[in-house]
Motif scaffolding. Sequence first.
Motif, mmCIF file in Angstrom:
data_model
loop_
_atom_site.group_PDB
_atom_site.id
_atom_site.type_symbol
_atom_site.label_atom_id
_atom_site.label_comp_id
_atom_site.label_asym_id
_atom_site.label_seq_id
_atom_site.Cartn_x
_atom_site.Cartn_y
_atom_site.Cartn_z
ATOM 1 N N LYS A 83 0.855 -1.189 0.000
ATOM 2 C CA LYS A 83 0.000 0.000 0.000
ATOM 3 C C LYS A 83 0.886 1.233 0.000
ATOM 4 O O LYS A 83 1.509 1.565 1.006
ATOM 5 N N SER A 85 -0.180 4.408 -0.663
ATOM 6 C CA SER A 85 -0.908 5.549 -0.129
ATOM 7 C C SER A 85 -2.201 5.025 0.475
ATOM 8 O O SER A 85 -2.410 3.821 0.583
ATOM 9 N N GLN A 86 -3.089 5.966 0.871
ATOM 10 C CA GLN A 86 -4.320 5.558 1.532
ATOM 11 C C GLN A 86 -5.287 4.861 0.579
ATOM 12 O O GLN A 86 -6.109 4.072 1.016
ATOM 13 N N LYS A 87 -5.180 5.148 -0.736
ATOM 14 C CA LYS A 87 -6.126 4.578 -1.689
ATOM 15 C C LYS A 87 -5.438 3.956 -2.893
ATOM 16 O O LYS A 87 -6.083 3.742 -3.922
ATOM 17 N N THR A 106 -12.160 4.294 -2.025
ATOM 18 C CA THR A 106 -12.131 4.465 -0.574
ATOM 19 C C THR A 106 -10.982 3.635 0.008
ATOM 20 O O THR A 106 -10.511 2.677 -0.617
ATOM 21 N N GLU A 107 -10.587 4.001 1.201
ATOM 22 C CA GLU A 107 -9.502 3.288 1.869
ATOM 23 C C GLU A 107 -9.959 1.896 2.315
ATOM 24 O O GLU A 107 -9.160 0.946 2.346
ATOM 25 N N SER A 108 -11.263 1.751 2.656
ATOM 26 C CA SER A 108 -11.760 0.441 3.105
ATOM 27 C C SER A 108 -11.667 -0.600 1.991
ATOM 28 O O SER A 108 -11.346 -1.765 2.240
ATOM 29 N N ASN A 178 -7.740 9.353 -5.196
ATOM 30 C CA ASN A 178 -7.428 9.337 -3.768
ATOM 31 C C ASN A 178 -7.975 10.561 -3.058
ATOM 32 O O ASN A 178 -7.915 10.646 -1.836
#
Length: 388
Positions: A83, A85-87, A106-108, A178
Amino acid sequence: MLRISEIVRFFFISFREQPIFSTRAHVFQIDPSTKKNWVPTSKHAVTVSYFYDCTRNVYRIISLDGSKAIINSTITPNMTFTKTSQKFGQWADSRANTVYGLGFSTESNLVKFSEKFAEFKEAARLAKEKSQEKVELASTPSQGGAVKRNLLPVSKPVKKQESAPDDLQSPSTVDSINGTDEGRVTPDTPKHTEARAELSQNALPSSHSSSSVSKHWEAELAALKGNNAKLTAALLESTANVKQWKQQLAAYQDEAERLHTRVTELECVSSHSTVVKSQRTDLNQTIEELEFALKIKEEELERLKVEVESANEFQSHKDALLLKLQDTESRNQALEAHLSDLEQRLESDQQEREAFRKSLRSLLELLDSKISELTELRDSLAKLLEAS
């Protein structure tokens, strides 16, 4: 671009089985020419699914954009999903000789995809171990009364996982996915001269603070570049050592096979049993020494793999710092433009004040001359009044 036979196989799998897990994401591949930039393979978000092939007992990641197959990646125990980044996440596929990247909304969704990747990677490892055990059991000969021999373990070929390139920069499309785009706030135009002066005073420390932050990030970036150069040199040296160790391993395996052949020949000669026993003891000791040397080399290879993973983490940290530095520079440029505009307005106000002061001075001089004339007129009238 995948071959037509692989596309037909994708459609066959899609109709034969249902996907284990599916999600939607923007798909990217690393540029094969530069190995640095991402190239989007889909114009919009597409479905990315995990499939289980029961005939081959493997897990695969498949994605289709219309009739075009843009992902066909078989999950192996050596793969790692990172990963960045967050997205956004990526993984390297040595068989396809490329690096895949996925941008999620989304990050989820990214977390779920990463968890499924780790789960199916572990399942692939267990399936591979079971298949190897079946092969070993099938290849083991059953000989009655035969003397048990110390077999040298066959070393597994080291598959070098293709790591992501040194400088992976996400494209603007990934930033939009993102949600990292920041809106620009237009400063309100001051109405009074005091407000303008106050804004100019407040803008100066802001520009100084942004420049100090920019210098801090530049220094940290320079340090990371130095560490990256050191890690690259260490990686090249370790690669050369791995090639040398592979040659030594092949020589050790040839020597072990030759020794086993010699042991078999000596066992067939019954008239020299005492000599055979002593030579067999020496050969077994030599085999144990070779096994110990192989174990040391395998531990060294594991250590080098850990160093490569740390280098990839440094690279992701470097990419994040580059994005922060670019953001800081853009903000600094906006503040400098605002400051220059305020300075121009302040200069024009000062010029207007100076012109107003000059007009007041001329008016005062004219008023003083009129007052002196009136004073002289009064004095002359007073003298006339006294004379009369």
